[in-house]
Design an enzyme around this catalytic site. Structure first.
Site, mmCIF file in Angstrom:
data_model
loop_
_atom_site.group_PDB
_atom_site.id
_atom_site.type_symbol
_atom_site.label_atom_id
_atom_site.label_comp_id
_atom_site.label_asym_id
_atom_site.label_seq_id
_atom_site.Cartn_x
_atom_site.Cartn_y
_atom_site.Cartn_z
ATOM 1 N N LYS A 294 16.070 69.789 -36.775
ATOM 2 C CA LYS A 294 17.043 70.420 -37.855
ATOM 3 C C LYS A 294 18.821 69.806 -37.587
ATOM 4 C CE LYS A 294 18.548 73.956 -38.775
ATOM 5 N NZ LYS A 294 19.616 74.130 -39.148
ATOM 6 N N GLU B 235 19.963 76.332 -25.373
ATOM 7 C CA GLU B 235 21.488 76.572 -24.665
ATOM 8 C C GLU B 235 22.343 77.242 -25.444
ATOM 9 O OE1 GLU B 235 24.618 76.613 -24.631
ATOM 10 O OE2 GLU B 235 25.114 74.182 -23.930
ATOM 11 N N CYS C 51 30.451 74.606 -25.913
ATOM 12 C CA CYS C 51 30.110 76.283 -25.686
ATOM 13 C C CYS C 51 30.147 75.860 -24.031
ATOM 14 C CB CYS C 51 28.428 75.567 -25.333
ATOM 15 S SG CYS C 51 27.925 73.992 -24.573
ATOM 16 N N GLU D 237 31.886 85.321 -26.466
ATOM 17 C CA GLU D 237 32.759 83.486 -27.120
ATOM 18 C C GLU D 237 33.349 83.805 -28.577
ATOM 19 O OE1 GLU D 237 29.712 81.246 -28.004
ATOM 20 O OE2 GLU D 237 30.170 79.839 -26.828
HETATM 21 O O1 TXE Z 1 25.422 79.056 -34.923
HETATM 22 P P1 TXE Z 1 24.236 79.317 -35.251
HETATM 23 P P2 TXE Z 1 26.655 80.094 -36.026
HETATM 24 C C1 TXE Z 1 28.462 80.465 -30.667
HETATM 25 C C2 TXE Z 1 29.377 80.932 -30.953
HETATM 26 C C3 TXE Z 1 29.891 80.947 -32.255
HETATM 27 C C4 TXE Z 1 29.108 81.450 -32.555
HETATM 28 C C5 TXE Z 1 28.018 81.300 -33.775
HETATM 29 O O2 TXE Z 1 30.520 82.077 -30.846
HETATM 30 O O3 TXE Z 1 30.864 81.505 -33.123
HETATM 31 O O4 TXE Z 1 27.429 80.661 -31.856
HETATM 32 O O5 TXE Z 1 27.353 79.933 -34.992
HETATM 33 C C6 TXE Z 1 20.571 76.936 -36.799
HETATM 34 N N1 TXE Z 1 15.841 80.880 -36.770
HETATM 35 N N2 TXE Z 1 27.452 78.165 -31.262
HETATM 36 O O6 TXE Z 1 26.384 81.143 -36.492
HETATM 37 O O7 TXE Z 1 23.929 80.368 -36.455
HETATM 38 C C7 TXE Z 1 21.318 76.863 -37.708
HETATM 39 O O8 TXE Z 1 21.350 76.584 -38.741
HETATM 40 C C8 TXE Z 1 16.552 79.154 -36.220
HETATM 41 C C9 TXE Z 1 27.279 77.877 -29.724
HETATM 42 O O9 TXE Z 1 27.272 78.366 -36.358
HETATM 43 O O10 TXE Z 1 22.936 79.290 -34.002
HETATM 44 C C10 TXE Z 1 22.259 75.933 -36.794
HETATM 45 O O11 TXE Z 1 21.201 74.389 -36.710
HETATM 46 N N3 TXE Z 1 17.754 78.279 -36.379
HETATM 47 C C11 TXE Z 1 26.618 76.716 -29.393
HETATM 48 C C12 TXE Z 1 21.213 76.286 -35.124
HETATM 49 O O12 TXE Z 1 21.048 77.685 -35.480
HETATM 50 C C13 TXE Z 1 18.517 78.877 -36.936
HETATM 51 C C14 TXE Z 1 26.696 76.106 -30.457
HETATM 52 C C15 TXE Z 1 23.425 77.500 -34.373
HETATM 53 O O13 TXE Z 1 23.323 77.969 -35.121
HETATM 54 C C16 TXE Z 1 18.486 80.376 -37.440
HETATM 55 C C17 TXE Z 1 27.678 76.587 -31.722
HETATM 56 C C18 TXE Z 1 17.856 81.266 -37.366
HETATM 57 N N4 TXE Z 1 17.229 82.683 -37.521
HETATM 58 C C19 TXE Z 1 27.762 78.265 -31.738
HETATM 59 N N5 TXE Z 1 20.147 80.702 -38.029
HETATM 60 C C20 TXE Z 1 26.888 76.115 -27.912
HETATM 61 N N6 TXE Z 1 25.718 77.327 -27.543
HETATM 62 O O14 TXE Z 1 27.277 75.136 -27.568
HETATM 63 C C21 TXE Z 1 20.810 79.651 -38.398
HETATM 64 N N7 TXE Z 1 19.702 78.598 -37.063
#
Ligand code: TXE
Length: 492
Positions: free
Chosen positions: A175, A250, A284, A385
């Site tokens: 996904k 991650e 990240c 972050e």
């Molecule tokens: O990420 P989400 P968001 C950090 C960064 C950012 C913060 C929030 O600080 O500001 O996270 O970003 C899926 N069960 N990073 O809210 O929600 C979602 O659909 C399963 C760091 O956009 O974590 C997407 O595919 N999956 C980072 C994925 O999770 C779920 C990269 C990431 O989205 C879910 C991005 C659930 N309940 C953001 N809810 C890195 N590690 O590089 C959402 N998702």
């Protein structure tokens, strides 16, 4: 506009609810695509397809060298379609096309690397302590893998999960982030073209709260690999406990970049910017936390601010653009609030700190490259972050203090240290509690070296041989070649 579909059990399908989602270009908010908006039901069907494909064994029992050939074919198709993929990635994320081209090169490398490793995933003979026995260890695929990726490096993050999972013989359901699915859709087409059998690679599009949640909790899934935010990662971890899935997370970082007074000054200034401003800081491993030796602090900040002021914002398709927009209106708001919080906490604005005034950028989600000085470790702006083009600057007086500051974080993904003193560099690297430490460089990663976080930055590894191991189970096979009765029980 054609609705782009999901791939379930070898068929390209709409969502079972027929819902769709518009995909927006963050540079001007134009609609660039319409895609199926999958749901939990679609996720269940995709998991079932992956389960059946795995249990049938067609892929897991394919010779590893043959699997390797198909993974290499995917790499060549990505190379063939590099320009189109790079263009799509830039349209979807706003990053410059040059950055997207670099991403595509790295992505092809990852598929090549795991194509090579597929046939070398060898087991091990054990020196058994028991006479007349053969003891060996074999590595086997884990089974059905669910893979959830974020929006910042959509295809790069996908490649780190797809290539090793396939090389090891798993089936999978991916996904992508609901806001950046386009290059992932394209690569699922390429994997089909390469000849990956139906049901082995399944793609479900849609929101995290529905599709992501189902993938995390469904008991037919054997492993979940997630890249995203820390709070979502905790939810995934909880949901994954339903059937004690194998788990790889991650979850980002707040990465320190220590600059000693004896560092090569010009290079350190230049690389401090590279460390954080690529893809507008939405990385990240961004070096968003500068920790600078007191004696050069003011000179360093002056030089940094002078260059940061010159960073050219614009469309990722304009050759002069150095930095594109943030991913969404919601994220722009988050970054703006993050800077506001820092200022309230006592940080001082050295440059940036707002949206650009340029009328040509008014429809994009732009935030000015920003430097905050007078920061201290206890501030939220230093601990959290930010995921935007924002650097916080702290000062230190001794090596010990620098290491202490760098480690004072719930995160432990990566960090950097700049000095010409080799021994000092090694001492720091040894004490920094992070999965990757760069000496006189920043933000470098490649297929051959493992990537993973200490502390709350995550669990497990991607890339390198460890990235393949994540997708395997370890089995011990013990063979007694001269079985004899033991006569232990019920002799008379
Ligand atoms: O990420 P989400 P968001 C950090 C960064 C950012 C913060 C929030 O600080 O500001 O996270 O970003 C899926 N069960 N990073 O809210 O929600 C979602 O659909 C399963 C760091 O956009 O974590 C997407 O595919 N999956 C980072 C994925 O999770 C779920 C990269 C990431 O989205 C879910 C991005 C659930 N309940 C953001 N809810 C890195 N590690 O590089 C959402 N998702």
């Amino acid at each position: 506009m054609n609705i782009q579909k999901q791939l379930i059990g070898g068929k390209w399908v709409l969502s079972s609810s027929n819902e769709t989602r518009e995909i927006i270009n963050p540079f001007n908010q134009e609609i660039i695509a319409e895609v199926a908006e999958g749901n939990a039901e679609d996720a269940k069907q995709a998991i079932q397809a992956a389960r059946e494909a795995f249990d049938k064994g067609e892929w897991s029992r394919t010779l590893a060298t043959e699997r390797g050939k198909l993974v290499r074919k995917i790499a060549s198709l990505i190379e063939r379609d590099k320009e189109e993929l790079a263009r799509l990635e830039s349209l979807d994320t706003g990053k410059t096309v040059d950055e997207s081209r670099d991403d595509m090169d790295g992505i092809a490398d990852v598929f090549h690397y795991y194509a090579d490793l597929a046939g070398k995933n060898k087991g091990e003979m054990i020196d058994s302590p028991i006479p007349n026995t053969i003891s060996k260890i074999v590595r086997e695929p884990v089974g059905v893998c669910a893979q959830i990726t974020p929006w910042n490096y959509p295809l790069l993050q996908a490649s780190w999960k797809l290539a090793p999972a396939l090389a090891a013989g798993n089936t999978l359901v991916m996904k992508p982030s609901e806001i950046t699915p386009l290059t992932t859709i394209k690569v699922f087409e390429l994997m089909e073209e390469a000849g990956i059998p139906a049901g082995v690679t399944n793609l479900v599009l849609g929101a995290g709260s529905s599709v992501g949640d189902e993938l995390s909790k469904n008991t037919a899934v054997d492993l979940i690999s997630f890249t995203g935010g820390i709070e979502t990662g905790k939810k995934v971890m909880q949901a994954a406990s339903s059937n004690v899935k194998k788990l790889a997370l991650e979850l980002g970082g707040k990465n320190p970049n220590i600059i000693f007074a004896d560092a090569d000054f010009e290079t350190a200034v230049d690389q401090a910017m590279n460390g954080v401003f690529f893809h507008a800081g939405q990385i990240c491993s961004a070096g968003a936390r500068l920790i600078v030796e007191e004696s050069i602090h003011d000179k360093f900040v002056d030089a940094l601010v002078k260059r940061v002021r010159n960073i050219k914002l614009g469309s990722g398709f304009d050759q002069n653009t150095e930095m594109g927009p943030l991913i969404s209106a919601e994220h722009l708001e988050k970054v703006a609030n993050y800077v506001e919080t820092g200022l309230k906490e006592g940080a001082k604005l050295a440059v940036g700190g707002g949206k650009p005034e340029d009328a040509a950028l008014k429809d994009g989600f732009f935030y000015l490259p920003t430097v905050l000085v007078d920061c201290t470790t206890d501030m939220d702006v230093v601990q959290h972050e930010g995921f935007g083009p924002v650097i916080t600057v702290e000062k230190f007086s001794t090596e010990e203090k620098a290491i202490h500051l760098a480690n004072d974080s719930v995160y432990g993904l990566s960090g950097g240290v700049w000095t010409e003193d080799i021994a000092k560099a090694e001492r720091c690297a040894a004490q920094m509690r992070m999965g990757t430490v760069w000496i006189n460089d920043f933000n470098v990663f490649f297929a051959q070296a493992p990537w993973g976080g200490y502390k709350q930055s995550g669990i497990g590894h991607e890339l390198g041989t460890k990235g393949l191991e994540e997708y395997t189970e370890t089995k011990h096979i013990y063979h007694n070649i001269d079985p004899q009765p033991m006569n232990w029980f019920g002799k008379n």
